[in-house]
Design an enzyme around this catalytic site. Structure first.
Site, PDB file in Angstrom:
ATOM      1  N   LYS A  95       0.866  -1.175   0.000  1.00 18.80           N
ATOM      2  CA  LYS A  95       0.000   0.000   0.000  1.00 18.80           C
ATOM      3  C   LYS A  95       0.903   1.226   0.000  1.00 18.80           C
ATOM      4  O   LYS A  95       1.715   1.415   0.908  1.00 18.80           O
ATOM      5  CB  LYS A  95      -0.889   0.011   1.245  1.00 18.80           C
ATOM      6  CG  LYS A  95      -1.943  -1.086   1.276  1.00 18.80           C
ATOM      7  CD  LYS A  95      -3.219  -0.617   0.619  1.00 18.80           C
ATOM      8  CE  LYS A  95      -4.360  -1.595   0.876  1.00 18.80           C
ATOM      9  NZ  LYS A  95      -5.619  -1.139   0.258  1.00 18.80           N
TER      10      LYS A  95
ATOM     11  N   LYS B  93     -14.027  -6.739  -4.700  1.00 21.92           N
ATOM     12  CA  LYS B  93     -14.388  -6.957  -3.301  1.00 21.92           C
ATOM     13  C   LYS B  93     -15.903  -7.139  -3.257  1.00 21.92           C
ATOM     14  O   LYS B  93     -16.642  -6.176  -3.487  1.00 21.92           O
ATOM     15  CB  LYS B  93     -13.961  -5.768  -2.449  1.00 21.92           C
ATOM     16  CG  LYS B  93     -12.460  -5.490  -2.426  1.00 21.92           C
ATOM     17  CD  LYS B  93     -12.184  -4.250  -1.589  1.00 21.92           C
ATOM     18  CE  LYS B  93     -10.688  -4.042  -1.397  1.00 21.92           C
ATOM     19  NZ  LYS B  93      -9.993  -3.680  -2.657  1.00 21.92           N
TER      20      LYS B  93
END
Length: 364
Positions: free
Chosen positions: A155, A263
């Site tokens: 990230k 997701k």
């Protein structure tokens, strides 16, 4: 006759989960326990949870619960999921789909009878390195590699980009691309005017892909990036709120990404995720599935769906390793072994989502 009991529970992260959109320290979930009077003693459990400032159905708690109650009432009355009505509420759809899938499976956490669900094979997953300081990210990376991960996702966007680039450079000095696959996720953190330059700076280091380099809804810039980027671009946040099949096709045809990252609790539940994968496959666009900071209840559902959609013998690492994030997670028969997620069929743990009586509601 169906009935649904709802409980709410707040989970606490072991470490703050940082993204370019902020830092999460807790996560509130609503749990649906579905039963059928015709199958006494058999239940299905589903998780409904949103991410503030990200989910398209991230409503205030009271409004979210009232809306969820309405859909539960409708389902118990009709006995079917109204997918079209639930499209704008993917987290609620996902929870209801999960509860029904487990009930239909006789209460088993093996929803679809896959080799993964039976505990016969694992799903390869990437190790996730959260945003932090240079030293924090490097320590987290070392821990993932020592644990046996061969694909690691970083990230980025929390510290100075040059420092993040130094981290990538340092990784590649020690671990060549043949040994470790690197993915990066900007979470929309790059400004449009700097994005292409940053992708070009990352390109020499054998990056598998970059997720969501700029914020969503900047289609002109995203078209340019997907076409000109020296790195494969994977869309994630861009897909949130795009719930209609025609709209999905238009997005894919216009932006032409190399990958999409799905997701279920954000991108249309199980039904919407299957639709995205079908539409992407028709356009030769790759995809993988990832969890969205759910508890183990949601993580198991995402993993069962992944195994059903892509399995058996999944080769592309999926993003299913978030089950160790919480200090007070819900026990489920899941285990990470090396760089794979496994369903442990020999375990008999039953999820405990009990809550004070004032937090419970039942609809029939």
């Amino acid at each position: 006759m169906y009935s649904i009991a709802i409980t709410s529970r707040t989970l606490h992260f072991l470490q703050p989960a940082g993204t370019s959109r902020g830092v999460y320290t807790t996560r509130k979930s609503f749990y649906l326990t579905l039963s059928d009077s015709g199958r006494p003693g058999v239940t299905g459990l589903g998780e409904c949870a949103t991410l503030p400032d990200l989910s398209c159905d991230a409503l205030p708690d009271g409004e979210y619960e009232r809306t969820l109650r309405r859909f539960c009432t409708d389902f118990c009355r009709t006995g079917r999921l109204d997918i079209d009505a639930l499209r704008p509420y993917p987290s609620m759809l996902f929870g209801l789909e999960t509860a029904k899938a487990q009930l239909d499976a006789g209460g088993s956490t093996d929803f679809f009878g896959t080799p993964f669900g039976r505990g016969e094979e694992g799903i390869p997953i990437n190790g996730l390195v959260w945003m932090g300081t240079f030293d924090e990210m490097y320590r987290r990376l070392e821990a993932k590699l020592e644990a046996g991960f061969r694909c690691v996702k970083l990230k980025i966007g929390a510290i100075d980009f040059d420092r993040e680039l130094d981290l990538v450079r340092h990784i590649r000095r020690t671990f060549p691309r043949e040994q470790v696959e690197l993915r990066v996720d900007a979470n929309g953190g790059f400004r449009p005017e700097e994005a292409l330059q940053r992708l070009e700076a990352l390109a020499p280091y054998g990056i598998h892909s970059i997720e969501q380099p700029v914020r969503q809804h900047q289609w002109r810039e995203m078209v340019r990036l997907c076409a000109a980027s020296p790195l494969p671009v994977a869309l994630d946040e861009e897909l949130i709120g795009v719930n209609d099949s025609t709209e999905k096709a238009r997005l894919l045809d216009t932006l032409r990404p190399q990958y999409i990252v799905l997701k279920p609790s954000l991108h249309g539940g199980m039904a919407g995720t299957r639709e995205w994968i079908r539409l992407a496959g028709e356009r030769h666009i790759g995809s993988w599935i990832t969890s969205a900071l759910e508890s183990n209840v949601g993580l198991n559902a995402v993993a069962q769906l992944t195994a059903d959609v892509y399995g058996p013998h999944i080769s592309l690492p999926q993003g299913l390793g978030t089950g160790r994030l919480f200090a007070d997670n819900i026990p489920m028969p899941l285990a990470i072994r090396g760089d794979q997620l496994w369903a442990c069929r020999q375990e008999k743990d039953r999820p405990d989502v009990t809550a004070p009586a004032s937090d419970k509601n039942r609809w029939q």
